[in-house]
Enzyme design. Sequence first.
Site, PDB file in Angstrom:
ATOM      1  CE  LYS A  12     -69.799 107.319 -22.625  1.00  0.00           C
ATOM      2  NZ  LYS A  12     -70.033 108.246 -21.505  1.00  0.00           N
ATOM      3  CB  THR A  57     -69.210 111.484 -24.291  1.00  0.00           C
ATOM      4  OG1 THR A  57     -69.569 111.370 -22.915  1.00  0.00           O
ATOM      5  CG2 THR A  57     -68.224 112.643 -24.476  1.00  0.00           C
ATOM      6  CG  HIS A 260     -34.546  88.251 -29.013  1.00  0.00           C
ATOM      7  ND1 HIS A 260     -33.976  88.430 -30.248  1.00  0.00           N
ATOM      8  CD2 HIS A 260     -34.709  89.486 -28.485  1.00  0.00           C
ATOM      9  CE1 HIS A 260     -33.782  89.722 -30.463  1.00  0.00           C
ATOM     10  NE2 HIS A 260     -34.227  90.384 -29.407  1.00  0.00           N
TER      11      HIS A 260
END
Length: 308
Positions: A12, A57, A260
């Site tokens: 999960k 799950t 940059h």
Amino acid sequence: MPTFLGQNQYGKAENRVVKITRDGATHHIKDLNVSVSLSGDMDEVHYSGSNAHVLPTDTTKNTVYAFAKEYGIESAEQFGIHLARHFVTSQEPIHRARIRIEEYAWERIETSGAGPKETGSDERPKHSFVRQGQETRLTQITYDGESWEVVSGLKDLVVMNSTDSEFWGYVKDKYTTLPEAYDRILATQVSARWRFNWTDDGREMPDWEESYEQTRKHLLQAFAETYSLSLQQTLFQMGSRIIDHRGEIDEVRFSLPNKHHFLVDLGPFGLKNDNEVYLAADRPYGLIEGTVLRDGCEARIPVDLSNL
């Protein structure tokens, strides 16, 4: 053509759990995003669809919330260790558990003292928070029933040096247009992972909270104190400082996008730009990556950090 099943796992993902600890008038918050991944004797569910070895799950999700109540959340690492141990030791078909956790930090809002006090107390309530936006703390816990691997780290930590950085003497060919820089802005958005040398229950665990705070501190200090001739040099100094000061860590890996900043040409307006006005470019960007290791250790953190 015959086929066979290769590596597989299930679980999960992204279970958001917020644990509030109420210490009288003072509250404490742990805000986690927990992903559970399990593997082991799971061939039959793929071949025939039999779920006889499958822990749902949904059950793994429920376990996350139940453990937050049962054990509390001392640290992301400790919480992940509790979960991994539980899944491997409680379910025979499960041979390996990997727990990935992101932790989101909250900062307490300091009040002016004008608000209401808690009944019968001289202490002002401390239960208001603002979400910190500096970085996200990360950890990954892997357990196979015998040994542990703990890889922690952070992402989205944006740092900048406005001076003490140069970039010159590089290879030039007919496509090179970048001018050499002898005083430039150096900025990056740090993604870092570090691997602990704690691997078995017979050894004392690190203090996970202190380790994170100190590792982050040394990372930042190295960035600030390095006169940089390249971002690669800064990367190595950051990793070396962490390993030199934190004995529980054997390996550090960085992914550093170069944020940059280009000087803007103000000549057309009759203005001189004396290293004052810059264009911050978000893309494309240089991407500097590398691993720093303690002497005698092997690299185990995946090169592609997104696969952690």
